[in-house]
Design an enzyme around this catalytic site. Structure first.
Site, mmCIF file in Angstrom:
data_model
loop_
_atom_site.group_PDB
_atom_site.id
_atom_site.type_symbol
_atom_site.label_atom_id
_atom_site.label_comp_id
_atom_site.label_asym_id
_atom_site.label_seq_id
_atom_site.Cartn_x
_atom_site.Cartn_y
_atom_site.Cartn_z
ATOM 1 C CG ASP A 107 -11.609 -8.324 -0.766
ATOM 2 O OD1 ASP A 107 -10.534 -7.765 -0.487
ATOM 3 O OD2 ASP A 107 -12.543 -8.399 0.040
ATOM 4 C CD GLU A 163 -2.946 -1.290 2.227
ATOM 5 O OE1 GLU A 163 -4.121 -1.626 2.044
ATOM 6 O OE2 GLU A 163 -2.469 -1.140 3.383
HETATM 7 O O1 OS5 Z 1 -4.661 -4.644 6.128
HETATM 8 C C1 OS5 Z 1 -5.655 -5.632 5.993
HETATM 9 C C2 OS5 Z 1 -6.988 -4.990 5.750
HETATM 10 N N1 OS5 Z 1 -6.902 -4.610 4.348
HETATM 11 C C3 OS5 Z 1 -8.183 -4.174 3.742
HETATM 12 C C4 OS5 Z 1 -9.081 -5.284 3.257
HETATM 13 C C5 OS5 Z 1 -9.936 -6.053 4.043
HETATM 14 N N2 OS5 Z 1 -10.143 -6.081 5.382
HETATM 15 C C6 OS5 Z 1 -11.053 -6.982 5.853
HETATM 16 N N3 OS5 Z 1 -11.728 -7.835 5.073
HETATM 17 C C7 OS5 Z 1 -11.567 -7.813 3.729
HETATM 18 N N4 OS5 Z 1 -12.268 -8.633 2.960
HETATM 19 C C8 OS5 Z 1 -10.640 -6.904 3.175
HETATM 20 N N5 OS5 Z 1 -10.230 -6.644 1.914
HETATM 21 C C9 OS5 Z 1 -9.288 -5.661 1.970
HETATM 22 C C10 OS5 Z 1 -6.140 -5.626 3.684
HETATM 23 C C11 OS5 Z 1 -5.425 -6.430 4.725
HETATM 24 C C12 OS5 Z 1 -6.057 -7.814 4.811
HETATM 25 S S1 OS5 Z 1 -5.152 -8.989 5.735
HETATM 26 C C13 OS5 Z 1 -4.221 -9.718 4.458
HETATM 27 C C14 OS5 Z 1 -3.082 -10.563 4.950
HETATM 28 C C15 OS5 Z 1 -2.344 -11.110 3.773
HETATM 29 C C16 OS5 Z 1 -0.997 -11.697 4.097
HETATM 30 N N6 OS5 Z 1 -0.743 -12.587 5.006
HETATM 31 N N7 OS5 Z 1 0.531 -12.912 4.954
HETATM 32 N N8 OS5 Z 1 1.073 -12.217 4.003
HETATM 33 C C17 OS5 Z 1 0.175 -11.454 3.424
HETATM 34 C C18 OS5 Z 1 2.483 -12.343 3.615
HETATM 35 C C19 OS5 Z 1 3.417 -11.666 4.578
HETATM 36 C C20 OS5 Z 1 4.340 -12.397 5.268
HETATM 37 C C21 OS5 Z 1 5.209 -11.760 6.152
HETATM 38 C C22 OS5 Z 1 5.160 -10.379 6.324
HETATM 39 C C23 OS5 Z 1 4.236 -9.645 5.624
HETATM 40 C C24 OS5 Z 1 3.376 -10.275 4.731
#
Ligand code: OS5
Length: 233
Positions: free
Chosen positions: A196, A12
């Protein structure tokens, strides 16, 4: 005047960092802060990590340690409103916490004593956004954004949040940034591009559209910084 620009995830803020000049970095409280200029305007950029607690910590540091006097949030969100499609932009007029629940004491969802269910974002910054959108012929939705420590991938939960808070989109950080900025009397603005629809396909769509939607949001924020600079000049 320094402007804070924050996101929650590296994706972001990367499109913002690329455009900064005179960049210096500081590690503080386990996060990296990028100080620099954009279009001659002093900015401090950081991603908080995911969720309300990390976002509140980063917003507080941007204000209290770096002296930022305005805060712009850029990122992605899940859509609730059927009007919102992947890549569309929404600005929050108000932010609420969908997972805050002391209803056992007779209070409404999202409310704690001496707080408010919905915190309004800064109307001047929203006007700036509308001016940018008009100039660039970009369609911008304005509505309530609901925040909670939960990635929503469930049509029932999504519908409940929409109905209970009259929310158009949901994410995991905006309302905690709102609480911090409101407490410090710092004008704030929350922008999200849809990644999404917070339903069964949410994980798949999120992975597919995170980068492109994050860039859409970041590009708009940079145009807002240009507009703010022009308005102050
Ligand atoms: O910041 C979180 C909220 N954001 C908006 C969002 C959202 N929130 C709630 N429900 C939804 N359906 C949503 N759609 C968009 C986005 C973000 C969601 S949490 C995503 C986690 C993804 C992830 N997990 N591991 N990694 C990525 C890899 C990683 C590994 C190590 C360090 C950093 C990343």
């Amino acid at each position: 005047m320094k402007i804070a620009i924050m996101g929650a995830m590296p994706e972001e803020i990367e499109p913002l960092i690329e455009k900064l000049e005179n960049v210096t970095t500081t590690i503080y409280a386990k996060n990296k802060y990028y100080e620099g200029t954009y279009n001659g305007q002093e900015v401090v950029v950081a991603y908080s990590k995911i969720g309300k607690v990390f976002a509140a910590l980063t917003a507080t540091i941007l204000i209290e340690k770096f002296g930022c006097e305005q805060l712009l949030f850029s990122g992605v969100a899940g859509a609730i409103s059927d009007d919102l499609k992947i890549g569309d932009l929404i600005i929050a007029d108000g932010l609420c916490q969908h997972d805050l629940d002391i209803t056992a004491f007779g209070h409404p969802h999202g409310y704690v004593p001496e707080g408010e269910v919905c915190i309004a974002s800064d109307s001047y910054l929203r006007q700036i956004a509308k001016r940018v959108a008009q100039r660039k012929s970009i369609s911008l939705k304005e509505g309530v954004i609901a925040t909670g420590d939960q990635f929503v991938a469930d049509p029932e939960r999504k519908a409940w949040i929409g109905k209970t808070f009259n929310a158009d989109a949901l994410e995991m950080e905006g309302a905690s940034v709102a609480v911090v900025c409101d407490a410090f009397n710092v004008p704030f603005f929350i922008l999200r591009a849809i990644s999404d629809s917070a339903d069964m396909d949410a994980n798949f769509d999120f992975d597919a559209f995170l980068e492109s939607s994050a860039k859409t949001s970041a590009d708009f924020i940079l145009s807002m910084v240009e507009e703010i600079t022009a308005s102050n000049g």
